[in-house]
Design a protein around this motif. Structure first.
Motif, mmCIF file in Angstrom:
data_model
loop_
_atom_site.group_PDB
_atom_site.id
_atom_site.type_symbol
_atom_site.label_atom_id
_atom_site.label_comp_id
_atom_site.label_asym_id
_atom_site.label_seq_id
_atom_site.Cartn_x
_atom_site.Cartn_y
_atom_site.Cartn_z
ATOM 1 N N ARG A 295 0.852 -1.185 0.000
ATOM 2 C CA ARG A 295 0.000 0.000 0.000
ATOM 3 C C ARG A 295 0.891 1.240 0.000
ATOM 4 O O ARG A 295 1.784 1.375 0.843
ATOM 5 N N ILE A 296 0.664 2.148 -0.964
ATOM 6 C CA ILE A 296 1.395 3.406 -1.018
ATOM 7 C C ILE A 296 0.451 4.500 -0.541
ATOM 8 O O ILE A 296 -0.156 5.242 -1.337
ATOM 9 N N GLY A 297 0.293 4.602 0.761
ATOM 10 C CA GLY A 297 -0.578 5.592 1.367
ATOM 11 C C GLY A 297 -1.949 5.629 0.731
ATOM 12 O O GLY A 297 -2.589 4.596 0.509
ATOM 13 N N ASP A 298 -2.426 6.843 0.419
ATOM 14 C CA ASP A 298 -3.693 7.024 -0.266
ATOM 15 C C ASP A 298 -3.504 7.221 -1.760
ATOM 16 O O ASP A 298 -4.390 7.754 -2.450
ATOM 17 N N VAL A 299 -2.359 6.762 -2.278
ATOM 18 C CA VAL A 299 -2.035 6.955 -3.694
ATOM 19 C C VAL A 299 -2.375 5.711 -4.521
ATOM 20 O O VAL A 299 -3.007 5.803 -5.569
ATOM 21 N N ALA A 300 -1.954 4.541 -4.044
ATOM 22 C CA ALA A 300 -2.137 3.327 -4.844
ATOM 23 C C ALA A 300 -2.025 2.086 -3.972
ATOM 24 O O ALA A 300 -1.461 2.116 -2.869
ATOM 25 N N LEU A 302 -0.783 -2.014 -4.588
ATOM 26 C CA LEU A 302 -0.115 -2.915 -5.518
ATOM 27 C C LEU A 302 -0.299 -4.349 -5.052
ATOM 28 O O LEU A 302 -0.234 -4.645 -3.853
ATOM 29 N N GLU A 303 -0.536 -5.259 -6.005
ATOM 30 C CA GLU A 303 -0.664 -6.679 -5.682
ATOM 31 C C GLU A 303 0.061 -7.489 -6.743
ATOM 32 O O GLU A 303 -0.023 -7.177 -7.938
ATOM 33 N N GLY A 304 0.809 -8.490 -6.298
ATOM 34 C CA GLY A 304 1.535 -9.340 -7.225
ATOM 35 C C GLY A 304 1.264 -10.808 -6.951
ATOM 36 O O GLY A 304 0.987 -11.202 -5.813
#
Length: 433
Positions: A295-300, A302-304
């Motif tokens: 989790r990049i704060g409230d920006v994005a 990501l899942e891999g």
């Protein structure tokens, strides 16, 4: 949703799709494995309502309780939309039970629960691949759970094209003679450590038993009606990395009749042909999965997801008489998904994957797949789990010659092998509560 003694939950996805080549591709995956691993945006219409009745409900979570749960699966068995007349007047709509069980919790001692019926027996899930791994034994039987210990006895039978290789014996002329029932004894335990970090190691094991075929006096039993067995051992390491970040690493090894793994199969979906003795001794399968989230704060968000499956059949290709399938199978996929929180109500998603599949001695088929998915989120929740979603979908897949010539994806099978590039344009809404 519901009252104090009744709950109603509902997962559903409905949409439509177009092909630049003109064919109907509703619910037609571009993936080499034919379902969600490698990207699930082409999935077909599906609906799953669940009803929960609290027969006895305690005042606190530590009190004795009894609950029953029913889950239905509803889909169009021939693809295409649910709505009439696309569903052939409703005749092609299939409805089945996914769950129908009763459970008693905090029974005899706090933390102990027992259940019986048909139930989801699974925990590890990768949403971007719509993929349950390591311990997906959802089926019919019964079990108990005490704190971090989970045990079950489950029964399975085969159907369709899997019958000759799974648990049905046939005469030389192919006529059905003896059908058998597989019993699985399964268990897993979760070791927690790390305090607030919430790490854990989960170990999982299975024993599969198929009894020898026996008939009354004067009724012949086919030679391949021997008893057969299989075993599974696996483990998962979960690391809580803080601030909403995590990693799950899983490995599973199955032998004998428990060699199901090819293409993400369940362990009881036995793969390949038996050996000359009529058993699956000597067969094995490996499943390896890496699933991560950041989790990049409230920006994005990501899942891999990375998957690998290798399966070896029981027979040797050179010694088998007219083998009906390959001796081994291998597939892999590496997938990354980024949900960008551009606005509280607008979360565009970009996803890419690289996939490979090799059946027997055939050439390795590969695909590079990219999806761009503008997504509206009415609730304004900055989470990949926020629902409902309203999505526009564009996916492009780039196949190598081997994948195209072998038509390794349902999309290639539907549109023909005239191009190495596949296009999917769609719109879909999905929700759950």
């Amino acid at each position: 949703m519901g009252s104090d003694n009744f709950e109603w939950h509902w997962y559903s996805r409905l949409g439509m799709a177009w092909s630049v080549y003109g064919q109907n591709i509703q619910g037609t995956s571009l993936n080499l494995l034919g379902f969600g691993i490698g990207g699930r945006y082409e999935e077909g219409d599906y609906s799953e309502p669940t009803f929960v009745a609290h027969v006895v409900k305690g005042a606190t979570p530590e009190d004795f309780y009894v609950k029953s749960e029913m889950t239905f699966a509803i889909w169009n068995q021939y693809g295409g939309p649910f709505m009439q007349p696309s569903s052939n007047g409703g005749q092609s709509i299939t409805v089945q039970f996914n769950q129908a069980y009763i459970e008693a919790g905090n029974f005899l001692t706090p933390g102990l629960s027992v259940w019986g019926g048909a139930r989801f027996f699974r925990e590890q899930y990768a949403p971007i691949g719509d993929y349950f791994y390591l311990d997906d034994l959802s089926g019919q039987g019964g079990g108990l759970k005490y704190e971090n210990l989970n045990l079950a006895i489950l029964g399975y039978r085969a159907f369709g094209a899997t019958l000759p290789a799974y648990n049905l014996d046939t005469n030389a002329d192919g006529a059905v003679d003896v059908e058998r029932f597989r019993t699985i004894f399964a268990g897993n335990y979760k070791f927690e450590f790390g305090g607030e970090a919430k790490h854990h190691v989960k170990v999982h094991g299975e024993a599969h038993v198929l009894q020898a075929a026996k008939r009354g006096e004067g009724i012949a039993v086919p030679e391949n009606g021997k008893a057969d067995f299989g075993g599974v051992i696996g483990a998962k390491l979960h690391l809580g990395l803080g601030q909403g970040n995590w990693s799950d690493t899983s490995v599973r090894f199955g032998t004998g009749i428990a060699n199901g793994a090819a293409g993400g199969a369940k362990t009881y979906q036995t793969w390949g042909l038996p050996n000359d003795e009529g058993t699956y001794a000597g067969s094995f399968a490996i499943e390896a999965v890496e699933h991560v989230g950041f989790r990049i704060g409230d920006v994005a968000a990501l899942e891999g997801l990375a998957t690998f499956h290798y399966t070896k059949a029981a027979y040797e290709a050179e010694g088998a008489a007219a083998p009906l399938g390959p001796e081994k199978q291998m597939d892999f996929s590496v997938q990354a998904n980024a949900a960008i929180f551009a606005h509280k109500n607008f979360h565009p998603v970009i996803e890419a994957s690289f996939q490979g599949r090799k059946d027997g001695e055939a050439d390795l088929g590969t695909a590079v797949k990219v999806s761009v998915v503008p997504t509206l989120v009415p609730t304004g929740e900055l989470s990949t789990g926020a629902r409902p979603h309203f999505k526009l979908i564009y996916t492009a897949a780039f196949y190598n010659d081997a994948a195209r010539e072998q038509a390794l994806s349902p999309y290639l099978q539907r549109t023909g092998a005239g191009s190495n590039v596949g296009h999917y344009i769609g719109a879909r809404t999905d929700w759950y509560f």
